[in-house]
Design an enzyme around this catalytic site. Sequence first.
Site, PDB file in Angstrom:
ATOM      1  N   GLY A 213      30.390  32.190  -8.489  1.00 47.67           N
ATOM      2  CA  GLY A 213      29.315  32.754  -9.116  1.00 47.67           C
ATOM      3  C   GLY A 213      28.039  31.792  -8.876  1.00 47.67           C
ATOM      4  O   GLY A 213      26.952  31.992  -9.394  1.00 47.67           O
ATOM      5  N   GLU A 241      36.690  29.800  -6.867  1.00 47.35           N
ATOM      6  CA  GLU A 241      36.676  31.141  -6.267  1.00 47.35           C
ATOM      7  C   GLU A 241      35.417  31.467  -5.845  1.00 47.35           C
ATOM      8  O   GLU A 241      34.928  32.425  -6.288  1.00 47.35           O
ATOM      9  CB  GLU A 241      37.270  32.113  -7.143  1.00 47.35           C
ATOM     10  N   PRO A 242      34.947  30.785  -4.776  1.00 50.27           N
ATOM     11  CA  PRO A 242      33.552  31.148  -4.369  1.00 50.27           C
ATOM     12  C   PRO A 242      33.628  32.569  -3.577  1.00 50.27           C
ATOM     13  O   PRO A 242      34.627  32.709  -2.845  1.00 50.27           O
ATOM     14  CB  PRO A 242      33.253  29.890  -3.779  1.00 50.27           C
ATOM     15  N   GLY A 243      32.592  33.347  -3.774  1.00 55.71           N
ATOM     16  CA  GLY A 243      32.687  34.548  -2.880  1.00 55.71           C
ATOM     17  C   GLY A 243      31.232  34.322  -2.095  1.00 55.71           C
ATOM     18  O   GLY A 243      31.169  33.852  -0.956  1.00 55.71           O
ATOM     19  N   ARG A 279      22.547  45.961  -2.697  1.00 59.00           N
ATOM     20  CA  ARG A 279      22.379  44.911  -3.705  1.00 59.00           C
ATOM     21  C   ARG A 279      20.829  44.923  -4.386  1.00 59.00           C
ATOM     22  O   ARG A 279      20.911  44.874  -5.411  1.00 59.00           O
ATOM     23  CB  ARG A 279      22.412  43.527  -3.274  1.00 59.00           C
ATOM     24  N   TYR A 283      21.246  45.988  -8.082  1.00 57.87           N
ATOM     25  CA  TYR A 283      20.825  44.797  -9.362  1.00 57.87           C
ATOM     26  C   TYR A 283      19.573  44.114  -8.872  1.00 57.87           C
ATOM     27  O   TYR A 283      19.479  42.792  -9.552  1.00 57.87           O
ATOM     28  CB  TYR A 283      22.030  43.785  -9.915  1.00 57.87           C
ATOM     29  N   CYS A 307      17.515  59.715   1.435  1.00 54.02           N
ATOM     30  CA  CYS A 307      16.523  60.659   0.511  1.00 54.02           C
ATOM     31  C   CYS A 307      16.735  60.343  -0.864  1.00 54.02           C
ATOM     32  O   CYS A 307      17.199  61.154  -1.706  1.00 54.02           O
ATOM     33  CB  CYS A 307      16.643  62.008   0.783  1.00 54.02           C
ATOM     34  N   GLU A 308      16.371  59.191  -1.283  1.00 52.95           N
ATOM     35  CA  GLU A 308      16.454  58.400  -2.658  1.00 52.95           C
ATOM     36  C   GLU A 308      15.369  57.762  -2.579  1.00 52.95           C
ATOM     37  O   GLU A 308      15.081  56.686  -1.774  1.00 52.95           O
ATOM     38  CB  GLU A 308      17.700  57.740  -2.653  1.00 52.95           C
TER      39      GLU A 308
HETATM   40  C1  LIG Z   1      37.191  36.633 -10.794  1.00 55.99           C
HETATM   41  C2  LIG Z   1      35.980  36.452  -9.807  1.00 55.99           C
HETATM   42  N1  LIG Z   1      35.882  35.401  -8.988  1.00 55.99           N
HETATM   43  C3  LIG Z   1      35.084  34.985  -8.058  1.00 55.99           C
HETATM   44  C4  LIG Z   1      34.009  35.809  -7.700  1.00 55.99           C
HETATM   45  C5  LIG Z   1      32.969  35.527  -6.878  1.00 55.99           C
HETATM   46  O1  LIG Z   1      31.781  35.437  -7.342  1.00 55.99           O
HETATM   47  P1  LIG Z   1      30.541  35.088  -6.282  1.00 55.99           P
HETATM   48  O2  LIG Z   1      30.464  35.821  -5.230  1.00 55.99           O
HETATM   49  O3  LIG Z   1      29.406  35.097  -7.279  1.00 55.99           O
HETATM   50  O4  LIG Z   1      30.982  33.523  -6.123  1.00 55.99           O
HETATM   51  C6  LIG Z   1      33.808  36.934  -8.639  1.00 55.99           C
HETATM   52  C7  LIG Z   1      32.870  38.053  -8.272  1.00 55.99           C
HETATM   53  O5  LIG Z   1      32.636  39.043  -8.954  1.00 55.99           O
HETATM   54  C8  LIG Z   1      34.871  37.335  -9.432  1.00 55.99           C
HETATM   55  O6  LIG Z   1      34.918  38.480 -10.258  1.00 55.99           O
END
Ligand SMILES: Cc1ncc(COP(=O)(O)O)c(C=O)c1O
Length: 381
Positions: A213, A241-243, A279, A283, A307-308
Amino acid sequence: MLSDQQLRQAADTYGTPLYTYDAQELDAALARVQAAFPGARIYYAMKANPNLTLLRRLYGAGVGFECVSLGELGRAAHIGASGDRVLVNGPAKSDEEYRLGGELGATFIVDRPGEVALLPPASSVLVRVNPALSVSTHDHLATGAAHSKFGVRPDQLPDLLAALASGGHRLRGLHLHIGSAIRDAADFRAAFGRVAELSRVTGPLEVLDVGGGWGLDADLGGIAAEARQAAAAFGAQLWVEPGRYLVARSGVLLTRVMGTKATGRDFTLLDAGMTELLRPMLYGAEHPVRALWEGAPGVSDLAGPACESGDLLGRDVTLPAGAQRGDLLAILEAGAYGAAMSSTYLTRPRPAEALWDGQTWTLIRQREPLEAIWAAEEAAG
Ligand SMILES: Cc1ncc(COP(=O)(O)O)c(C=O)c1O
């Protein structure tokens, strides 16, 4: 940062719309995470970008995966990820997800008390806690609020832990994830603090998983210090858990100008829109852009081909005036939740993806052939 020349080369070779990724940028983001969280285990939230080439690169660097669907688990299995590097998460897991997660020997993140009865025998488990916090992000991106669907209430923990123990499962620790693109570090401090208080209920634990997050400009060192303090309350190892943080900056969505027009507003029309990058519409995300043409600065809205009327990639964007059909625009910070959320709405093929490794471009996903979009309909007959 990829040069204009490199981006032009990719667009000329693979066509547009095109997602490009810079491998060095990806490696640099991972290095920053490793430096901020020494000793922590990193589980990449695959939902941000599940491209197999990126997954293999991260896995090769020691990263595991947080998976939230059968397909994501399938990707982890497909690249040969070992079970201790896979987390199975999600608020409504299917029987197939429990089965495949169990076969892999993955760790399950339990999201509600009713899940205990559904777990494969002798599962490894983290329990996701809802810290009941409002955070500084878009409502759709907030996952730790009291009204959000995620996690268990702290008062449910004692019974849940007892049920796990009597079910023969191995509780490894607690998990939380308060949302995505969070700007204010105080949100993390508050959430970690609330979870640390639960050590009075749980006693010592092996793991505290603090999710991801982090905004792209987040003070990782500050977040890590707070996370370590919370983990210390349990005597636990830290997992993260970075995404978005890992992949966003490495990715650019390359799109060509289709034309310009003026109604009540000035528009630059692009060959990419909501079907390639959802995105902004989903949001209100704002992506920086880089124009690969020259002119005096002007202001226009970036409109996609759908067409939106909501199909806009930006409003009041400063761009060089005089864009011509075929000019290239780079939409930056698009590596996370870009290609991953692209769709075939309007029977538009999902875009190709290419990786720059410092020397050459490699195609890492073909543009979806049109026939592939309707193949399942033909097969049904
Ligand atoms: C449980 C969990 N972990 C990690 C992430 C990764 O979040 P971010 O991409 O904002 O780091 C998410 C994103 O929805 C999530 O639901």
